[in-house]
Design an enzyme around this catalytic site. Structure first.
Site, mmCIF file in Angstrom:
data_model
loop_
_atom_site.group_PDB
_atom_site.id
_atom_site.type_symbol
_atom_site.label_atom_id
_atom_site.label_comp_id
_atom_site.label_asym_id
_atom_site.label_seq_id
_atom_site.Cartn_x
_atom_site.Cartn_y
_atom_site.Cartn_z
ATOM 1 N N ARG A 261 7.968 -35.572 -2.679
ATOM 2 C CA ARG A 261 7.783 -34.711 -1.523
ATOM 3 C C ARG A 261 8.608 -35.264 -0.363
ATOM 4 O O ARG A 261 8.882 -36.439 -0.280
ATOM 5 C CB ARG A 261 6.310 -34.625 -1.131
ATOM 6 C CG ARG A 261 5.442 -33.931 -2.172
ATOM 7 C CD ARG A 261 3.985 -33.853 -1.708
ATOM 8 N NE ARG A 261 3.195 -33.023 -2.608
ATOM 9 C CZ ARG A 261 2.570 -33.468 -3.677
ATOM 10 N NH1 ARG A 261 2.662 -34.756 -4.003
ATOM 11 N NH2 ARG A 261 1.861 -32.667 -4.445
ATOM 12 N N GLY A 262 8.978 -34.388 0.551
ATOM 13 C CA GLY A 262 9.731 -34.839 1.708
ATOM 14 C C GLY A 262 11.205 -35.048 1.382
ATOM 15 O O GLY A 262 11.711 -34.632 0.339
ATOM 16 N N ASP A 317 -1.808 -25.643 -9.933
ATOM 17 C CA ASP A 317 -3.030 -25.014 -9.445
ATOM 18 C C ASP A 317 -3.248 -23.608 -9.981
ATOM 19 O O ASP A 317 -4.101 -22.878 -9.488
ATOM 20 C CB ASP A 317 -3.017 -24.967 -7.911
ATOM 21 C CG ASP A 317 -2.853 -26.338 -7.297
ATOM 22 O OD1 ASP A 317 -3.526 -27.270 -7.788
ATOM 23 O OD2 ASP A 317 -2.060 -26.488 -6.351
#
Length: 322
Positions: A261-262, A317
């Site tokens: 992430r990032g 998810d």
């Protein structure tokens, strides 16, 4: 889905275009719209060319088969189609093939490279971490058995429920077009995985790489390691992917490119795209990653870069339609 995205990218039909897997691969609800490829309500019948692409369920006598029952409920009828907006690179950049050309979009089988794990930042030639410059050779061309017209769309709201409006959203149908925007032999592509891990990432990387080489015949495919960090961090040098490198990665978990992430720095990403002469960027990630992909696409257009950015949704998810 992977093949469809590759095909859409090579025709230059988007800056960034995100497909849901069930939408991109479903032909049963494909229609040919008589509207222009912009966001608008298209009245079915307006233009006189909106017809289902699937075979009619009735025979030549128009008699209803015994296993079908006609449903006249208003919610089952779609009379308006809202087509997703597509920003075509053809409008801003010269294309490899244009209207009036015969078209050369064919399946291109390539000789298999006996490659190693390419480290693009290395000048050494060695089996691991080495730099070996070789190219796939086109040895055969086979025609597709079906080409997709630019105005064919796929309905999003295929599940009809009581109370639903008679309109539906739609995406432009993915698939092989007659004309190519990019010259395959000159295309450098890049693949990056961002965000959290989920099953199937290596499958996507593998099929993208195979499709780009086998079906399209690109020059080379870069694997960006460590998410968006890989565009600029010396800790994550890119890999030059070959068919051999990705041959068995679908048996492994996670992602061979690593994910994070990032690390999003638009200026450094654009610098990488220009330095490596990338024409097609495939971004695999969630909703945040796709916002980044859209920002890259907008920045490429603003800086007059002829780059197609394809977003491939992934999630752990079970909300890929989010």
């Amino acid at each position: 889905l992977q093949l469809s995205l590759v095909i859409m990218a090579i025709h230059g039909h988007f800056g960034v275009l995100i497909f849901l897997s069930v939408v991109a691969t479903t032909n049963a609800f494909c229609i040919q719209a008589g509207s222009t490829p912009t966001t608008r309500l298209c009245d079915v019948g307006d233009g006189g060319s909106v017809e289902p692409s699937v075979e009619s369920a009735t025979d030549e006598t128009n008699e209803e088969p015994s296993f079908y029952k006609r449903d006249t409920s208003s919610f089952t009828a779609v009379t308006e189609v809202l087509v997703a907006e597509v920003e075509s690179l053809r409008d801003s950049f010269p294309s490899f093939e244009n209207e009036g050309d015969e078209g050369s979009n064919m399946i291109k089988f390539n000789k298999r490279n006996r490659g190693f794990l390419y480290d693009v930042h290395s000048d050494l030639m060695q089996p691991e971490g080495g730099m070996i410059m070789s190219q796939n050779s086109h040895v055969a061309n086979v025609e597709y058995n079906q080409l997709v017209a630019d105005k064919e769309v796929v309905l999003v709201d295929t599940i009809r429920k009581p109370g639903m409006p008679s309109s539906s959203r739609a995406f432009h149908r993915a698939g092989p077009r007659k004309l190519l925007h990019f010259d395959p032999s000159a295309v450098n592509a890049a693949i990056v995985t961002c965000g959290g891990l989920c099953p199937g990432l290596n499958n996507v990387i593998r099929e993208l790489t195979h499709s780009l080489y086998y079906l399209y015949g690109v020059k080379q495919v870069y694997g960006i390691r460590g998410g968006f960090n890989g565009f600029h961090s010396p800790e994550y040098p890119p890999l030059l992917l070959t068919n051999e490198i990705v041959e068995n990665i679908h048996h492994e978990g996670g992602t061979v490119l690593r994910s994070a992430r990032g690390g999003f720095d638009i200026d450094k990403i654009l610098e990488f795209l220009q330095e490596k002469n990338i024409q097609q960027l495939y971004v695999i990630g969630g909703d945040g990653t796709h916002r980044g992909a859209y920002a890259i696409s907008e920045a490429c257009i603003a800086n007059s870069l002829n780059v197609a950015v394809a977003g491939i949704p992934k999630t752990i998810d079970n909300d890929v339609d989010f």
